[in-house]
Design an enzyme around this catalytic site. Structure first.
Site, PDB file in Angstrom:
ATOM      1  N   HIS A   1      28.386 -13.355  34.801  1.00 39.64           N
ATOM      2  CA  HIS A   1      29.450 -12.415  34.406  1.00 39.64           C
ATOM      3  C   HIS A   1      29.781 -12.587  32.927  1.00 39.64           C
ATOM      4  CE1 HIS A   1      29.931 -12.504  38.814  1.00 39.64           C
ATOM      5  NE2 HIS A   1      30.200 -11.212  38.640  1.00 39.64           N
TER       6      HIS A   1
ATOM      7  N   ASP B   1      26.251 -18.447  36.906  1.00 44.71           N
ATOM      8  CA  ASP B   1      27.131 -17.282  36.815  1.00 44.71           C
ATOM      9  C   ASP B   1      26.754 -16.413  35.608  1.00 44.71           C
ATOM     10  OD1 ASP B   1      29.330 -15.580  36.793  1.00 44.71           O
ATOM     11  OD2 ASP B   1      30.723 -17.187  37.340  1.00 44.71           O
TER      12      ASP B   1
HETATM   13  C1  B12 Z   1      30.566  -6.518  36.691  1.00 46.04           C
HETATM   14  C2  B12 Z   1      30.510  -7.487  37.834  1.00 46.04           C
HETATM   15  C3  B12 Z   1      29.285  -8.034  38.137  1.00 46.04           C
HETATM   16  C4  B12 Z   1      28.036  -7.788  37.316  1.00 46.04           C
HETATM   17  C5  B12 Z   1      28.084  -8.679  36.074  1.00 46.04           C
HETATM   18  C6  B12 Z   1      27.387  -8.046  34.880  1.00 46.04           C
HETATM   19  C7  B12 Z   1      27.466  -8.934  33.686  1.00 46.04           C
HETATM   20  N1  B12 Z   1      26.340  -9.392  33.230  1.00 46.04           N
HETATM   21  O1  B12 Z   1      28.535  -9.210  33.200  1.00 46.04           O
HETATM   22  C8  B12 Z   1      26.921  -8.164  38.312  1.00 46.04           C
HETATM   23  C9  B12 Z   1      26.502  -6.912  39.051  1.00 46.04           C
HETATM   24  C10 B12 Z   1      25.682  -8.822  37.742  1.00 46.04           C
HETATM   25  C11 B12 Z   1      27.684  -9.085  39.264  1.00 46.04           C
HETATM   26  C12 B12 Z   1      27.058  -9.970  40.080  1.00 46.04           C
HETATM   27  C13 B12 Z   1      27.720 -10.741  41.022  1.00 46.04           C
HETATM   28  N2  B12 Z   1      28.990 -10.713  41.314  1.00 46.04           N
HETATM   29 CO1  B12 Z   1      30.217  -9.739  40.293  1.00 46.04          CO
HETATM   30  N3  B12 Z   1      31.517  -8.700  39.622  1.00 46.04           N
HETATM   31  C14 B12 Z   1      31.670  -7.810  38.585  1.00 46.04           C
HETATM   32  C15 B12 Z   1      33.085  -7.218  38.467  1.00 46.04           C
HETATM   33  C16 B12 Z   1      33.018  -5.842  39.116  1.00 46.04           C
HETATM   34  C17 B12 Z   1      33.619  -7.100  37.078  1.00 46.04           C
HETATM   35  C18 B12 Z   1      33.540  -8.386  36.232  1.00 46.04           C
HETATM   36  C19 B12 Z   1      34.041  -8.095  34.849  1.00 46.04           C
HETATM   37  O2  B12 Z   1      33.251  -7.882  33.927  1.00 46.04           O
HETATM   38  N4  B12 Z   1      35.369  -8.032  34.683  1.00 46.04           N
HETATM   39  C20 B12 Z   1      36.009  -7.738  33.445  1.00 46.04           C
HETATM   40  C21 B12 Z   1      36.311  -9.014  32.655  1.00 46.04           C
HETATM   41  C22 B12 Z   1      36.999  -8.686  31.363  1.00 46.04           C
HETATM   42  O3  B12 Z   1      37.147  -9.835  33.452  1.00 46.04           O
HETATM   43  P1  B12 Z   1      36.759 -11.271  33.971  1.00 46.04           P
HETATM   44  O4  B12 Z   1      35.293 -11.414  34.062  1.00 46.04           O
HETATM   45  O5  B12 Z   1      37.532 -11.549  35.177  1.00 46.04           O
HETATM   46  O6  B12 Z   1      37.270 -12.267  32.824  1.00 46.04           O
HETATM   47  C23 B12 Z   1      38.626 -12.302  32.414  1.00 46.04           C
HETATM   48  C24 B12 Z   1      39.502 -13.218  33.260  1.00 46.04           C
HETATM   49  O7  B12 Z   1      38.884 -13.667  34.442  1.00 46.04           O
HETATM   50  C25 B12 Z   1      39.907 -14.319  32.365  1.00 46.04           C
HETATM   51  N5  B12 Z   1      39.187 -15.591  32.395  1.00 46.04           N
HETATM   52  C26 B12 Z   1      37.893 -15.855  32.595  1.00 46.04           C
HETATM   53  N6  B12 Z   1      37.644 -17.165  32.438  1.00 46.04           N
HETATM   54  C27 B12 Z   1      38.778 -17.747  32.121  1.00 46.04           C
HETATM   55  C28 B12 Z   1      39.097 -19.065  31.829  1.00 46.04           C
HETATM   56  C29 B12 Z   1      40.406 -19.416  31.515  1.00 46.04           C
HETATM   57  C30 B12 Z   1      40.753 -20.835  31.219  1.00 46.04           C
HETATM   58  C31 B12 Z   1      41.400 -18.410  31.487  1.00 46.04           C
HETATM   59  C32 B12 Z   1      42.806 -18.745  31.175  1.00 46.04           C
HETATM   60  C33 B12 Z   1      41.082 -17.085  31.761  1.00 46.04           C
HETATM   61  C34 B12 Z   1      39.776 -16.765  32.075  1.00 46.04           C
HETATM   62  O8  B12 Z   1      39.750 -13.839  31.065  1.00 46.04           O
HETATM   63  C35 B12 Z   1      38.670 -12.912  31.037  1.00 46.04           C
HETATM   64  C36 B12 Z   1      38.897 -11.918  29.933  1.00 46.04           C
HETATM   65  O9  B12 Z   1      40.054 -11.176  30.119  1.00 46.04           O
HETATM   66  C37 B12 Z   1      33.916  -8.226  39.302  1.00 46.04           C
HETATM   67  C38 B12 Z   1      35.127  -7.648  39.996  1.00 46.04           C
HETATM   68  C39 B12 Z   1      36.287  -7.514  39.064  1.00 46.04           C
HETATM   69  N7  B12 Z   1      36.837  -6.361  39.027  1.00 46.04           N
HETATM   70  O10 B12 Z   1      36.625  -8.460  38.336  1.00 46.04           O
HETATM   71  C40 B12 Z   1      32.891  -8.766  40.291  1.00 46.04           C
HETATM   72  C41 B12 Z   1      33.060 -10.140  40.843  1.00 46.04           C
HETATM   73  C42 B12 Z   1      33.452 -11.106  39.737  1.00 46.04           C
HETATM   74  N8  B12 Z   1      31.647 -10.488  41.321  1.00 46.04           N
HETATM   75  C43 B12 Z   1      31.688 -11.139  42.404  1.00 46.04           C
HETATM   76  C44 B12 Z   1      30.520 -11.598  43.041  1.00 46.04           C
HETATM   77  C45 B12 Z   1      30.689 -12.298  44.360  1.00 46.04           C
HETATM   78  C46 B12 Z   1      29.263 -11.389  42.472  1.00 46.04           C
HETATM   79  C47 B12 Z   1      27.927 -11.864  43.056  1.00 46.04           C
HETATM   80  C48 B12 Z   1      27.927 -13.268  43.630  1.00 46.04           C
HETATM   81  C49 B12 Z   1      27.350 -10.905  44.082  1.00 46.04           C
HETATM   82  C50 B12 Z   1      28.221  -9.935  44.686  1.00 46.04           C
HETATM   83  N9  B12 Z   1      28.371 -10.076  45.980  1.00 46.04           N
HETATM   84  O11 B12 Z   1      28.660  -9.044  44.035  1.00 46.04           O
HETATM   85  C51 B12 Z   1      26.983 -11.726  41.852  1.00 46.04           C
HETATM   86  C52 B12 Z   1      26.850 -13.041  41.147  1.00 46.04           C
HETATM   87  C53 B12 Z   1      25.759 -13.028  40.111  1.00 46.04           C
HETATM   88  C54 B12 Z   1      25.769 -14.237  39.284  1.00 46.04           C
HETATM   89  N10 B12 Z   1      24.759 -15.091  39.407  1.00 46.04           N
HETATM   90  O12 B12 Z   1      26.687 -14.447  38.520  1.00 46.04           O
HETATM   91  C55 B12 Z   1      33.075 -11.384  42.953  1.00 46.04           C
HETATM   92  C56 B12 Z   1      33.531 -12.821  42.817  1.00 46.04           C
HETATM   93  C57 B12 Z   1      34.289 -13.220  44.078  1.00 46.04           C
HETATM   94  C58 B12 Z   1      35.011 -14.508  43.991  1.00 46.04           C
HETATM   95  N11 B12 Z   1      34.816 -15.361  43.016  1.00 46.04           N
HETATM   96  O13 B12 Z   1      35.793 -14.730  44.866  1.00 46.04           O
HETATM   97  C59 B12 Z   1      33.917 -10.321  42.152  1.00 46.04           C
HETATM   98  C60 B12 Z   1      35.353 -10.755  41.863  1.00 46.04           C
HETATM   99  C61 B12 Z   1      33.893  -9.024  42.987  1.00 46.04           C
HETATM  100  C62 B12 Z   1      34.590  -9.199  44.314  1.00 46.04           C
HETATM  101  N12 B12 Z   1      35.841  -8.877  44.406  1.00 46.04           N
HETATM  102  O14 B12 Z   1      33.941  -9.596  45.248  1.00 46.04           O
HETATM  103  N13 B12 Z   1      28.953  -8.889  39.199  1.00 46.04           N
END
Ligand code: B12
Lengths: 460, 139
Positions: free
Chosen positions: B16, B14
């Protein structure tokens, strides 16, 4: 100013005469090392040979290094193999020591006995980040305090355990010193303080105890371990001085009878995009020593790792013929292959394998992960794929008619290979084995040492 | 005095990276000693870091939907490495698509995690739990 450098090796004492005014290496000579009687006998014999060749050489300063009597034999202890144990080994190797074995976690009684059997000169005791795990370093300090043998201990682990470790070691008869943690914070390498202590103890223990005090009395420097002198020479050639540029990133390979040493002077930052860097950072000036890869004393393990059948196939020789030469070398370590003979082709294949395996271990490695957005890589260790110069030092490589063929063992085996080895290096050779000498000279005259290195280390 | 040492990172393949940086910042602000392993973290890396730093908790993030496969066996490996009582938390987008969270939670609890957060939980959502769990562990 005239300098004479002396390298008291395990077999030979090598002298290099340098005339600073003429900016020249005026001659080199060697004679058997005489550590069991008086180390100066071998020195005088070599000097006589030198003066026979170049006439009387009235030097102003004598500079010495030594790897005689087994060099600086060390054991390194850490906690996790990939973390503090690796940091400990890195610190010891880059101080010019011969790390016989590295131990991790709490050591067992059997391992304590193994340390006793090694009879190290020095033990580097590490473990835990500052404020991190303390049980293991404390337990290992107890084991070392009870261990038989007259070795010194350098403690460079979790600072929160320093007091307890001091209490334990003070109650033993062991000589010890406490210094800064080799890994004060997670994945942060801090090897300079431990290296400094190793250097100090080298002078106290090795120079005095191993019969080098006669040389020390005449020397204008503090005697340092030969690998450290070589490393200083490599670093100078790579980085240059403040005023004169060096040649940039380089690697050097030194294949001996017992070990293969690899040096890399490079930050080793990733050259690909989409790379996550993993694991412990490694120093710009890195040395690794492979105790199981050597042309004579470690021939058996070299052949085991390289695979006899593969070796024979590579040069298209019958396996029996290769085996026969290997057996002969093991019986008679001083055996030399005749120029142009079939044996020499076997020697080259062996040396090339040693080079290949030792560089694979020295360089970092890639792991690739496929994502819908293309390939992503995780890099552990140094990425040396763009290193432009690979230098063969002395011995097997310099004496071979095909040094580049041996050195090609460093070359990357293509896109699919996990090893971050040089892709398109140029090959150079240190014909007269002057790296150690120039490392010594750099202590007194950096510009001259650099100039001579650039002149003497020739492209193939 | 720090409230405890927490190892964080995004597990598996992963990449992200954004959430990981926010979690790092927020935990530091809250007074924790944070060991951040970044993205693409293997189970072994969490464990090695936890051993050297004598960590109280490992906080695993998984965003790309393969969390279940990546997290399997982590508790067993911790036990094996002598980290039997380390607190394991996991959160992010643990599974693909919208699945019933209770079922997901049960599966992760069965794997040996101590705390499982539903998608969209901000890191602040586990502060109380973390503080209590670390205090209980230190007793
Ligand atoms: C940017 C992004 C990407 C970028 C990442 C760039 C980078 N290097 O960071 C790129 C383009 C590379 C990417 C790729 C992929 N992505 Co992407 N990506 C996103 C996106 C749009 C935003 C992620 C982000 O930065 N969010 C902002 C941060 C602040 O939030 P966060 O990551 O969720 O983290 C917060 C919380 O989750 C929480 N949290 C995290 N961990 C933990 C742990 C605990 C204990 C707690 C309490 C809280 C917590 O706290 C964090 C901080 O506030 C999301 C959609 C979305 N809007 O979330 C999809 C998303 C995460 N991706 C997704 C997917 C599927 C992928 C890919 C598999 C391919 C694809 N089809 O898009 C690939 C995987 C690549 C890989 N090997 O990892 C899906 C995941 C689906 C799922 N799990 O059901 C999402 C949700 C989009 C979707 N709706 O389909 N992605």
């Amino acid at each position: 100013m005239k300098y004479l450098t002396a390298d008291f090796g395990s077999t030979y004492t090598k002298l290099t005469a340098i005339d600073a005014h003429r900016e020249e290496i005026v001659g080199t000579a060697a004679a058997f090392t005489t550590i069991t009687t008086n180390v100066m006998n071998g020195f005088h014999e070599a000097l006589k040979r030198l003066e026979t060749a170049i006439g009387t050489f009235a030097y102003d300063k004598l500079l010495c290094c030594s790897s005689a009597a087994g060099g600086l034999r060390m054991v390194a202890l850490g906690l996790v193999p990939e973390l503090t144990a690796k940091a400990a080994r890195t610190a010891a190797s880059s101080a010019g020591a011969k790390v016989i074995r590295t131990f991790s976690f709490e050591i067992s009684e059997t391992e304590r006995e193994a340390i006793e059997a090694i009879e190290p000169d020095l033990v580097l005791l590490c473990g835990g980040t500052d404020g991190g795990n303390r049980e293991v370093i404390v337990s290992n300090a107890r084991k070392l305090a009870d261990a038989k043998g007259d070795f010194s201990i350098i403690v460079a682990g979790n600072k929160s355990a320093d007091d307890e470790v001091t209490t334990i070691l003070s109650a033993s008869s062991k000589n010890f010193v406490i210094t800064e943690n080799v890994m004060p914070q997670f994945n942060q390498l801090n090897i300079e303080p431990a290296r400094e202590e190793i250097k100090k103890l080298f002078i106290e223990r090795i120079v005095q105890a191993k019969g080098l005090s006669g040389a020390q009395a005449l020397a204008a420097n503090e005697i340092i371990p030969t690998p450290l002198a070589v490393m200083n020479g490599c670093e100078l050639l790579s980085k240059g001085t403040g005023d004169t540029e060096g040649i940039g990133d380089l690697m050097a390979i030194d294949i001996g009878g017992a070990t293969t040493d690899v040096y890399s002077m490079s930050h080793g930052h990733p050259t690909l995009t989409n790379v996550q860097v993993k694991g412990l950072p490694e120093p710009y000036a890195k040395r690794s020593v492979e105790g199981d890869l050597g042309m004579r004393y470690s021939l058996r393990s070299l052949v085991e790792t390289a695979d006899l059948d593969k070796l024979a196939r590579e040069i298209d020789f019958p396996v029996d013929e290769v085996q026969a030469w290997i057996d002969a070398c093991r019986r008679t370590p001083h055996l030399l292959a005749v120029e142009g003979s079939r044996e020499q082709a076997i020697e080259e294949a062996l040396a090339r394998s040693a080079t290949r395996i030792a560089t694979e271990r020295h360089c970092g490695s890639w792991e690739s992960v496929y994502t819908p957005f293309g390939q992503v890589f995780a890099l552990t260790g140094k990425d040396l794929s763009e290193v432009a110069h690979v230098i063969g030092i002395g011995g097997v490589i310099a004496n071979s008619p095909h040094p580049a063929h041996i050195l090609e063992g460093v070359k990357s085996e293509g896109e699919k290979s996990p090893h971050a080895k040089p892709k398109q290096p140029g090959y150079l050779v240190d014909k007269r084995y002057i790296f150690a000498s120039m490392g010594l000279l750099s202590q007194k005259d950096k510009e001259l040492a650099l100039k001579l290195l650039k002149r003497e280390i020739v492209s193939l | 005095m720090s409230k405890g040492t927490v190892v964080i990172g995004v597990i598996g393949a992963d990449v992200h990276a954004v959430g990981n940086k926010i979690i790092d910042f927020a935990l530091r602000e809250a007074g924790y000693n944070v060991i951040n392993l970044g993205v693409m973290v293997s189970q072994e890396e969490y464990i090695q870091a936890a051993i050297e730093t004598d960590a109280d908790a490992i906080l695993v993030s998984s965003l790309y939907g393969h969390g279940e496969i990546d997290c399997q066996g982590l508790r067993d490996k911790c036990n094996e490495a002598g980290l039997g009582d380390i607190i394991l938390l996991v959160g992010g987008n643990l599974v693909v698509g919208k699945q019933n969270f209770e079922e997901v939670e049960t599966r992760f609890l069965d794997m040996g995690f101590d705390h499982v957060s539903p998608p969209g939980t901000p890191i602040e959502g586990v502060f109380d739990y973390l503080e209590e769990a670390i205090a209980a562990r230190k007793k």
